[in-house]
Scaffold this motif. Structure first.
Motif, PDB file in Angstrom:
ATOM      1  N   CYS A  28     -21.224 -49.633  21.377  1.00 22.34           N
ATOM      2  CA  CYS A  28     -20.506 -49.359  20.132  1.00 22.34           C
ATOM      3  C   CYS A  28     -19.048 -49.051  20.440  1.00 22.34           C
ATOM      4  O   CYS A  28     -18.752 -48.030  21.071  1.00 22.34           O
ATOM      5  N   VAL A  31     -16.713 -47.127  14.914  1.00 22.25           N
ATOM      6  CA  VAL A  31     -17.464 -46.886  13.677  1.00 22.25           C
ATOM      7  C   VAL A  31     -16.412 -46.677  12.595  1.00 22.25           C
ATOM      8  O   VAL A  31     -15.782 -45.616  12.547  1.00 22.25           O
ATOM      9  N   LEU A 225     -26.286 -45.067  13.994  1.00 20.61           N
ATOM     10  CA  LEU A 225     -25.556 -45.984  13.126  1.00 20.61           C
ATOM     11  C   LEU A 225     -26.448 -46.383  11.957  1.00 20.61           C
ATOM     12  O   LEU A 225     -27.607 -46.786  12.154  1.00 20.61           O
TER      13      LEU A 225
END
Length: 303
Positions: A28, A31, A225
């Motif tokens: 990741c 975000v 997430l």
């Protein structure tokens, strides 16, 4: 399924307390605008010890520092941090106040435990995150703000403080450069709260206790997430503290090296050279020390 992915942070022992880094990671990279997510503590250092992050630079981002405190800080670990920067800012960060430092074209800052904290053994418990700036604003003038007048949403067995952006019909009076959501949610036993679905990307991090999202347990300190566009409910049977982060998805990727973030790889190379050659400004009141440019930073890098 409400959860699309979980990221287990990389933990670093900084001598007395643990920093857990969830973003950036190979799983990741962002975000919403959040390009860096660190969770600190909870810990209490030995009497006389404290946190000492020497002066270091940033470009093309904004840092968000938030301490978890009050009745939701187990063992009263929340503590305080003294912030100094090259604008001449001096600010003592305490629970309930968000510190937003906009690096823009370049800033230098330090973070240290206050003397009164050291005398009793400094407490550390909170979050430090970085927000990537939109390309058109990456080189804006550096700035700083500390905001305490944050909206609090209270219901049966739940308190949620909006740190940035708009959530549950309330808006925090904190500067945002891209659409951003950030909140601290404290659930008592039997508490629940809806998680707004409007943001492009959203993630939760359980930082204490226990909680579920649509019945699925959250792992302690894992970054969870959430499925875009799905309305869902955060709940706890026994009580827990959860951080919510997210916002608009960026169309262009960001390069990361050490404390530098930019859409332009060459801009990062320039910043590395500027720091190496002493061309960044000094921090008034903290001019003697600095962190040298590392050959291989601990931050996962995408140069």
């Amino acid at each position: 399924m409400s959860i699309i992915q979980t990221v287990t942070p990389v933990s670093h022992d900084l001598g007395g307390f643990t920093v857990r880094r969830a973003v950036p990671s190979p799983q990741c990279r962002m975000v919403g605008p959040f390009v860096f997510i660190d969770q600190l503590g909870p810990a209490r250092l030995d009497v006389g010890d404290g946190m000492d992050v020497r002066p270091h630079p940033h470009i093309n981002l904004a840092t968000v520092t938030w301490l978890i405190g009050g009745d939701h800080a187990p063992g009263n670990f929340s503590g305080a941090i003294e912030h100094r920067d090259s604008l001449g800012t001096f600010s003592t960060i305490r629970p309930g106040t968000v510190n937003l430092m906009t690096a823009g074209r370049g800033i230098v800052h330090s973070e240290r435990s206050p003397q009164d904290e050291r005398q009793k053994g400094a407490g550390i418990y909170g979050m430090q995150t970085w927000l990537a700036l939109p390309e058109a604003q990456e080189e804006i003038d550096p700035a700083f703000e500390a905001v305490s007048d944050l909206p609090m949403i209270e219901d049966t067995c739940v308190k949620a403080r909006v740190i940035m952006g708009s959530l549950w019909g309330r808006t925090a009076p904190v500067t945002t450069y891209a659409e951003t959501i950030n909140a601290e949610i404290v659930l008592g036993g039997g508490g629940s709260i809806p998680i707004d679905a409007e943001a492009d990307e959203r993630a939760l991090m359980l930082v204490g206790g226990a909680a579920t999202i649509d019945g699925q347990p959250l792992g302690l300190y894992e970054l969870t997430l959430l499925k875009p566009g799905a309305a869902m409910t955060l709940a706890s049977d026994t009580g827990g503290t959860v951080m919510l982060m997210g916002g608009e998805a960026f169309a262009t990727k960001r390069h990361v090296f050490w404390n530098f973030v930019s859409s332009d790889r060459e801009r990062i190379n320039q910043a590395k050279e500027d720091w190496r050659e002493g061309r960044f400004p000094k921090v008034p009141g903290d001019e003697e020390e600095f962190i040298p440019l590392p050959d291989k930073p601990k931050t996962v890098s995408y140069p």
